[in-house]
Structure formats: structure tokens, C-alpha cells
Design an enzyme around this catalytic site. Structure first.
Site, mmCIF file in Angstrom:
data_model
loop_
_atom_site.group_PDB
_atom_site.id
_atom_site.type_symbol
_atom_site.label_atom_id
_atom_site.label_comp_id
_atom_site.label_asym_id
_atom_site.label_seq_id
_atom_site.Cartn_x
_atom_site.Cartn_y
_atom_site.Cartn_z
ATOM 1 N N ARG A 117 33.064 132.180 61.340
ATOM 2 C CA ARG A 117 31.974 131.598 60.529
ATOM 3 C C ARG A 117 31.824 130.084 60.719
ATOM 4 O O ARG A 117 31.313 129.380 59.861
ATOM 5 C CB ARG A 117 32.158 131.912 59.039
ATOM 6 C CG ARG A 117 32.141 133.393 58.757
ATOM 7 C CD ARG A 117 31.808 133.689 57.319
ATOM 8 N NE ARG A 117 31.756 135.119 57.122
ATOM 9 C CZ ARG A 117 32.804 135.842 56.737
ATOM 10 N NH1 ARG A 117 33.962 135.262 56.485
ATOM 11 N NH2 ARG A 117 32.685 137.143 56.590
ATOM 12 N N LYS A 139 20.721 122.296 67.186
ATOM 13 C CA LYS A 139 20.135 123.590 67.561
ATOM 14 C C LYS A 139 21.071 124.279 68.551
ATOM 15 O O LYS A 139 21.455 123.677 69.566
ATOM 16 C CB LYS A 139 18.760 123.397 68.209
ATOM 17 C CG LYS A 139 17.646 123.220 67.199
ATOM 18 C CD LYS A 139 16.287 123.305 67.880
ATOM 19 C CE LYS A 139 15.169 123.110 66.878
ATOM 20 N NZ LYS A 139 13.835 123.086 67.518
ATOM 21 N N GLU A 181 11.379 114.718 78.568
ATOM 22 C CA GLU A 181 11.661 114.599 77.123
ATOM 23 C C GLU A 181 11.644 113.133 76.688
ATOM 24 O O GLU A 181 11.215 112.814 75.574
ATOM 25 C CB GLU A 181 13.020 115.225 76.767
ATOM 26 C CG GLU A 181 13.087 116.745 76.890
ATOM 27 C CD GLU A 181 12.390 117.507 75.743
ATOM 28 O OE1 GLU A 181 11.920 116.882 74.776
ATOM 29 O OE2 GLU A 181 12.314 118.745 75.863
ATOM 30 N N LYS A 230 15.580 110.647 67.673
ATOM 31 C CA LYS A 230 15.906 112.033 67.311
ATOM 32 C C LYS A 230 16.702 112.072 65.995
ATOM 33 O O LYS A 230 16.452 112.913 65.134
ATOM 34 C CB LYS A 230 16.686 112.722 68.436
ATOM 35 C CG LYS A 230 17.034 114.145 68.059
ATOM 36 C CD LYS A 230 16.789 115.162 69.107
ATOM 37 C CE LYS A 230 16.884 116.571 68.518
ATOM 38 N NZ LYS A 230 17.015 117.606 69.512
ATOM 39 N N GLU A 240 13.840 122.071 60.715
ATOM 40 C CA GLU A 240 12.481 122.172 61.275
ATOM 41 C C GLU A 240 11.471 122.805 60.318
ATOM 42 O O GLU A 240 10.699 123.673 60.706
ATOM 43 C CB GLU A 240 12.520 122.945 62.603
ATOM 44 C CG GLU A 240 11.321 122.645 63.484
ATOM 45 C CD GLU A 240 11.446 123.232 64.888
ATOM 46 O OE1 GLU A 240 12.483 123.044 65.524
ATOM 47 O OE2 GLU A 240 10.478 123.871 65.317
ATOM 48 N N ARG A 244 10.422 117.797 61.872
ATOM 49 C CA ARG A 244 11.077 118.081 63.157
ATOM 50 C C ARG A 244 10.139 118.759 64.156
ATOM 51 O O ARG A 244 10.361 118.711 65.360
ATOM 52 C CB ARG A 244 12.343 118.924 62.920
ATOM 53 C CG ARG A 244 13.181 119.070 64.185
ATOM 54 C CD ARG A 244 14.587 119.540 63.901
ATOM 55 N NE ARG A 244 15.339 119.656 65.130
ATOM 56 C CZ ARG A 244 16.645 119.839 65.199
ATOM 57 N NH1 ARG A 244 17.350 119.928 64.097
ATOM 58 N NH2 ARG A 244 17.256 119.945 66.354
ATOM 59 N N ASN A 248 8.307 119.116 69.125
ATOM 60 C CA ASN A 248 7.718 120.144 69.995
ATOM 61 C C ASN A 248 6.444 119.664 70.675
ATOM 62 O O ASN A 248 5.709 120.482 71.239
ATOM 63 C CB ASN A 248 7.411 121.415 69.179
ATOM 64 C CG ASN A 248 8.679 122.058 68.678
ATOM 65 O OD1 ASN A 248 9.688 122.054 69.371
ATOM 66 N ND2 ASN A 248 8.644 122.585 67.471
ATOM 67 N N HIS A 251 5.301 121.234 73.882
ATOM 68 C CA HIS A 251 6.100 122.447 74.077
ATOM 69 C C HIS A 251 5.311 123.753 73.936
ATOM 70 O O HIS A 251 5.693 124.749 74.543
ATOM 71 C CB HIS A 251 7.299 122.461 73.124
ATOM 72 C CG HIS A 251 8.412 121.543 73.561
ATOM 73 N ND1 HIS A 251 8.234 120.204 73.739
ATOM 74 C CD2 HIS A 251 9.716 121.788 73.873
ATOM 75 C CE1 HIS A 251 9.371 119.650 74.123
ATOM 76 N NE2 HIS A 251 10.295 120.585 74.218
ATOM 77 N N HIS A 255 5.965 125.753 77.086
ATOM 78 C CA HIS A 255 6.744 126.993 77.066
ATOM 79 C C HIS A 255 5.963 128.138 77.699
ATOM 80 O O HIS A 255 6.542 128.984 78.389
ATOM 81 C CB HIS A 255 7.113 127.386 75.627
ATOM 82 C CG HIS A 255 8.301 126.643 75.101
ATOM 83 N ND1 HIS A 255 8.562 126.517 73.761
ATOM 84 C CD2 HIS A 255 9.313 125.995 75.735
ATOM 85 C CE1 HIS A 255 9.671 125.817 73.597
ATOM 86 N NE2 HIS A 255 10.139 125.491 74.775
ATOM 87 N N HIS A 268 12.018 122.655 82.678
ATOM 88 C CA HIS A 268 11.509 122.496 81.309
ATOM 89 C C HIS A 268 10.729 121.180 81.174
ATOM 90 O O HIS A 268 9.622 121.145 80.634
ATOM 91 C CB HIS A 268 12.684 122.536 80.333
ATOM 92 C CG HIS A 268 12.294 122.311 78.914
ATOM 93 N ND1 HIS A 268 11.512 123.188 78.208
ATOM 94 C CD2 HIS A 268 12.558 121.269 78.062
ATOM 95 C CE1 HIS A 268 11.323 122.719 76.990
ATOM 96 N NE2 HIS A 268 11.935 121.560 76.877
HETATM 97 N N1 GLY Z 1 14.589 120.206 70.998
HETATM 98 C C1 GLY Z 1 13.844 120.002 69.840
HETATM 99 C C2 GLY Z 1 14.675 119.926 68.601
HETATM 100 O O1 GLY Z 1 15.872 119.701 68.685
HETATM 101 O O2 GLY Z 1 14.158 120.113 67.537
#
Ligand code: GLY
Length: 354
Positions: A117, A139, A181, A230, A240, A244, A248, A251, A255, A268
């Protein structure tokens, strides 16, 4: 050297991000100073192992070497890492250490998030993309045949060690995918609501040559700016649910391009650069920004010589965009530019886009 710190939920999930160009051989001691328990498992990219394994100095038995490529971010490797951790009898106090790019960080992070966990997790990003994006913010996840990152969790590391020496041996395309990025942060900077004025756009235009020749100190400053942006975003919205989403930018369309070309043709970063160009065009068409900002943005993008991507059939891309995690009912969500370095969320129907 700089030391930044991420504070999520007050102090509860805080961690340091250390950026420097110290010899790679000093990393092990730095990592050890952050270990809580005695045991650990290093998940390391095969490429990084070949180039830096000796300098890093971990024993064979302490390492899980992961082949390179997005397709390795799968259930099978996830299971294998957990089994290695079980064999080593790691306890909750022990640590999983990820050394590599986004694939290694996401996969090892997801293993750390779910093993018992959740055990300690340390990130050592070795690609520009991982330094400025995936290693910060928690993430983690794996891919399935249904799509990328559909299984995962938000799980913050206990420390991130960024060493710019690793960036010297990245191939040009890998480096440029990270730059995709980086450029994104320039276009979203004001919306990141950082307390400090960082002016990434100026930094990029004034230091283009030094960035492209990978001057260590310039890269350190560049990464520091992006990480600060960030941090500012993830501290305000870890999961998010709002702010957040601006990360994107580029993206939604990017994507879809990656999916349409089976993740084989473009990196990417290249795909999201195309996605940002699409977003600028859409914003002009919808009278959200004027043409001059679009031309200005195109000039910034051009400086870094990204591989150009043709316009694929929009109907096909729309189909893929509708399957995106970010899609809601009949709406497709885009982050679009609204002013210099500012963006906002917009929703369109398929009909709007066509
Ligand atoms: N890669 C985008 C984020 O970390 O939210």
C-alpha cells in the site's frame, strides 16, 4: 546546484528536488542519505545501466534492469518489479529507486505506490522530459492495450535527484522531445501562478544556442524554471481537478497523433508540439487570440527544430480525442492560449471542430 521543495497538503507530502551537475558517481551517497529503511530496489533503464551503471555503483542484486521503450510500461514488468521487491523482503520503510526516463519513473512509481500500500520512492530522472515533467508531481502508472496511463495513481516521491550530466548522452530526438515540454511551459507560464516571475520565453530566446549545445549550467537553470512552474501547479492541484489540467496544453491533439501513428512515428514531445500548433490555430479561428501571438509562438517553436508532422485527417483524430481520459460526454476538452503565456480550458463538440 539548486534545491527546490514541493509542499503538498501542507507538510504531509513534501519532498526536495535537487538539481546539480555533480559527478554521477556521487549520486549513490546522495540517495542513501534519503533512505529510511536499510533495503531498496533500483529500477534502472537498460541504456542508463550501460552508460552509467559502473559510475552509479549499485550491485547487480540490487537492480531491476528495464528494457527501453514505452511498451515496457506494462503489467508484466509491473508484476516482475513487485515480485523482486517481495523477494528482497522490502518493508514499508524501504525504498524503490527509479533511474531512467518517464517509462521507468511511471512504472517503478506505480509499483512503489501499490507495494504494501505504498513504500518510499525516489526518482532519478535521466531524460530531459522526465526532469522537467514526469519525475515531479506524482503521476505514476502503466499502459494497457486500451490506452496509455489508464491504470495508475497519484503517488509523490520522497525525493527527486536531477543530474544534468545524464542529458549529455541523450540522442538528439530524446533531447528534443523534452524540449517540447519545456516550450509548453513557456506558453502556460502565467497560468501556472508561480509567485516568482520566471520569464521562460525570454530565457528560451536568449539561450537557444546554449540549450541546444547542452551547456550544463544553462540546462540546470532551464530545468529549475520548468520545475518551479510545475511545482507551483501541482501544489495547488495535486489530483488534476482544476489548475493541473493546463499542463495538458497541446496534449489532446498530440495524444491523438501519437495514437493514430501507433506511438511509432513520433516522440511524445514532437506530437505535443504539433498539438500546441493546432491549439494556436484553433484559438485564432475562435477569435480567442490574434494572429500575431500565433506567429510569435511559431517563431519560438521553430528555434528548436522539432520534427514536423503533417495534418492527419481530422475526423480520425477526433475519434481518438473522444476516447481520451480528458474527454467528457460529447465534449472534447482543449487547453487553448488566451494571451501571452496564458491558457484556459475550452470544450468543443465534434461538430464544432469539424
Ligand atoms: N504530465 C502532466 C502532469 O504531470 O500533470
Amino acid at each position: 546546484m539548486s534545491k527546490l521543495s514541493v509542499k503538498i497538503n501542507e507538510q504531509e507530502k513534501s519532498y526536495p528536488i535537487i538539481i546539480n551537475d555533480n559527478p554521477v558517481s556521487t549520486l549513490k551517497d546522495a540517495i542513501f542519505s534519503r533512505l529510511e529503511g536499510k533495503k531498496f530496489l533500483v529500477v534502472i533503464s537498460e541504456k542508463v545501466e550501460k552508460l552509467y551503471g559502473k559510475a552509479l555503483g549499485f550491485e547487480k542484486t540490487e537492480k531491476f534492469i528495464l528494457k527501453d521503450g514505452e511498451k515496457e510500461k506494462n503489467f508484466k514488468n509491473y508484476k516482475k518489479i513487485l515480485e523482486r521487491a517481495l523477494k528482497l523482503q522490502l518493508t514499508r520503510k524501504d525504498t524503490i529507486i527509479a533511474i531512467g526516463g518517464g517509462v521507468v519513473g511511471d512504472l517503478a512509481g506505480f509499483a512503489a505506490a501499490t507495494y504494501m500500500r505504498g513504500i518510499n520512492f525516489i526518482q532519478v530522472p535521466t531524460t530531459l522530459l522526465a526532469c522537467v515533467d514526469s519525475s515531479v508531481g506524482g503521476k505514476t502508472g502503466i499502459d494497457t492495450s486500451f490506452g496509455k496511463n489508464l491504470i495508475g495513481s497519484f503517488y509523490q516521491p520522497s525525493a527527486v535527484f536531477i543530474n544534468t550530466n545524464f542529458l549529455q548522452t541523450l540522442d538528439d530526438r530524446q533531447f528534443k522531445t523534452g524540449m517540447g515540454e519545456v516550450v509548453k511551459y513557456a506558453f502556460i507560464e502565467k497560468s501556472c501562478r508561480s509567485e516568482e516571475e520566471l520569464n521562460l520565453t525570454n530565457f528560451l530566446t536568449e539561450n537557444t544556442e546554449k540549450i541546444l549545445t547542452r551547456n550544463l549550467r544553462t540546462l540546470e537553470s532551464l530545468i529549475e524554471i520548468c520545475v518551479k512552474l510545475k511545482i507551483s501547479v501541482v501544489q495547488k492541484d495535486e489530483k488534476e481537478s482544476g489548475l493541473r489540467k493546463i499542463l495538458n496544453f497541446g496534449h489532446t491533439y498530440g495524444h491523438a497523433v501519437e495514437k493514430f501513428t501507433n506511438y511509432k512515428k513520433y516522440t511524445h514531445g514532437e506530437a505535443i508540439v504539433k498539438g500546441m500548433e493546432f491549439a494556436f490555430n484553433l484559438a485564432v479561428k475562435r477569435n480567442i487570440i490574434d494572429k500575431n501571438y500565433k506567429f510569435f509562438a511559431n517563431d519560438v517553436i521553430k528555434k528548436f527544430g522539432f520534427k514536423s508532422i503533417p495534418d492527419y485527417p481530422i475526423e480520425k483524430l477526433i475519434k481518438l480525442m473522444k476516447m481520451d481520459k480528458k474527454a467528457e460526454f460529447e465534449y472534447i476538452t482543449f487547453i487553448l492560449p488566451t494571451d501571452y503565456s496564458e491558457v484556459a480550458e475550452f470544450k468543443f463538440t465534434e461538430k464544432d471542430l469539424l
